[in-house]
Write a protein that holds these residues in place. Structure first.
Motif, short mmCIF file in Angstrom:
data_model
loop_
_atom_site.label_atom_id
_atom_site.label_comp_id
_atom_site.label_asym_id
_atom_site.label_seq_id
_atom_site.Cartn_x
_atom_site.Cartn_y
_atom_site.Cartn_z
N MET A 67 28.96 75.88 21.01
CA MET A 67 27.75 76.63 20.73
C MET A 67 26.79 75.79 19.90
N LEU A 68 25.54 76.09 20.05
CA LEU A 68 24.53 75.36 19.30
C LEU A 68 24.10 76.17 18.09
N PHE A 69 24.54 75.75 16.94
CA PHE A 69 24.20 76.44 15.70
C PHE A 69 22.97 75.83 15.03
N THR A 70 22.47 74.75 15.60
CA THR A 70 21.36 74.05 14.94
C THR A 70 20.11 74.91 14.85
N SER A 71 19.84 75.70 15.86
CA SER A 71 18.64 76.53 15.80
C SER A 71 18.75 77.58 14.69
N ILE A 72 19.96 78.07 14.45
CA ILE A 72 20.16 79.03 13.36
C ILE A 72 19.94 78.34 12.02
N TYR A 73 20.52 77.15 11.88
CA TYR A 73 20.36 76.39 10.62
C TYR A 73 18.89 76.04 10.39
N ASN A 74 18.19 75.64 11.44
CA ASN A 74 16.77 75.28 11.29
C ASN A 74 15.94 76.50 10.93
N GLY A 75 16.24 77.65 11.51
CA GLY A 75 15.51 78.87 11.17
C GLY A 75 15.73 79.29 9.73
N LEU A 76 17.00 79.21 9.27
CA LEU A 76 17.28 79.55 7.88
C LEU A 76 16.60 78.58 6.91
N ALA A 77 16.61 77.30 7.27
CA ALA A 77 15.96 76.31 6.40
C ALA A 77 14.45 76.50 6.37
N THR A 78 13.86 76.84 7.50
CA THR A 78 12.42 77.10 7.53
C THR A 78 12.08 78.34 6.70
N GLY A 79 12.91 79.37 6.81
CA GLY A 79 12.69 80.57 6.00
C GLY A 79 12.78 80.27 4.52
N LEU A 80 13.74 79.45 4.13
CA LEU A 80 13.86 79.09 2.72
C LEU A 80 12.67 78.26 2.24
N ALA A 81 12.17 77.37 3.10
CA ALA A 81 10.98 76.58 2.74
C ALA A 81 9.76 77.49 2.59
N ILE A 82 9.66 78.50 3.44
CA ILE A 82 8.55 79.45 3.33
C ILE A 82 8.66 80.25 2.03
N VAL A 83 9.89 80.60 1.65
CA VAL A 83 10.09 81.30 0.38
C VAL A 83 9.63 80.42 -0.78
N PHE A 84 9.95 79.13 -0.70
CA PHE A 84 9.50 78.21 -1.76
C PHE A 84 7.98 78.15 -1.84
N MET A 85 7.30 78.10 -0.68
CA MET A 85 5.84 78.06 -0.68
C MET A 85 5.27 79.38 -1.20
N GLY A 86 5.88 80.48 -0.83
CA GLY A 86 5.42 81.78 -1.35
C GLY A 86 5.60 81.88 -2.85
N ASN A 87 6.69 81.31 -3.36
CA ASN A 87 6.90 81.30 -4.80
C ASN A 87 5.82 80.47 -5.51
N GLY A 88 5.42 79.37 -4.89
CA GLY A 88 4.34 78.56 -5.46
C GLY A 88 3.02 79.31 -5.50
N ILE A 89 2.73 80.06 -4.43
CA ILE A 89 1.50 80.86 -4.41
C ILE A 89 1.57 81.96 -5.45
N LYS A 90 2.76 82.54 -5.63
CA LYS A 90 2.92 83.58 -6.65
C LYS A 90 2.63 83.03 -8.05
N VAL A 91 3.10 81.80 -8.31
CA VAL A 91 2.83 81.18 -9.61
C VAL A 91 1.33 80.93 -9.78
N LEU A 92 0.65 80.49 -8.70
CA LEU A 92 -0.80 80.29 -8.77
C LEU A 92 -1.53 81.60 -9.06
N MET A 93 -1.08 82.68 -8.43
CA MET A 93 -1.70 83.99 -8.69
C MET A 93 -1.48 84.43 -10.13
N GLN A 94 -0.30 84.18 -10.68
CA GLN A 94 -0.03 84.54 -12.07
C GLN A 94 -0.91 83.73 -13.03
N GLU A 95 -1.08 82.43 -12.75
CA GLU A 95 -1.93 81.61 -13.60
C GLU A 95 -3.39 82.08 -13.52
#
Length: 112
Positions: free
Chosen positions: A1-29
């Motif tokens: 089975m190809l699990f790479t697409s699942i791993y890539n999707g989870l990693a992309t989601g985590l990267a988006i969470v990181f970017m959203g956290n950065g925007i949240k910090v900008l909004m707080q500042e």
């Protein structure tokens, strides 16, 4: 089975969470001091997303290799030959251990 697409999707989601956290910090500042100069960092979000995507992919791939499925390492595939093929007998049997262990690509494998 190809699990790479699942791993890539989870990693992309985590990267988006990181970017959203950065925007949240900008909004707080901005909420604290009322200056819009902080939002110039939003222009760097695509670059920061690519960098964070690299690291999140590495995290997911390393964890999956440490605890993930390893069945693909014990069978022959198109690009990787895990099991030694039966080699023909040589005239010089002392050269048999030095026979190269290679996998050749066959165009018919691309169909599967």
């Amino acid at each position: 089975m190809l699990f790479t697409s699942i791993y890539n999707g989870l990693a992309t989601g985590l990267a988006i969470v990181f970017m959203g956290n950065g925007i949240k910090v900008l909004m707080q500042e901005w909420w604290l001091d009322g200056q819009f100069v902080h939002f110039t960092l939003v222009a760097l979000i695509p670059l920061l997303f690519m960098v964070s995507l690299f690291f999140t992919l590495q995290i997911f791939q390393n964890v999956s290799m440490a605890i993930g499925p390893i069945a693909q390492y014990f069978k022959n595939l198109c690009y990787y030959s895990a099991m030694l093929h039966i080699l023909p007998t040589f005239d010089a049997p002392h050269l048999l251990p030095f026979a190269m262990h290679i996998a050749s690509y066959l165009p018919a494998c691309a169909i599967f």
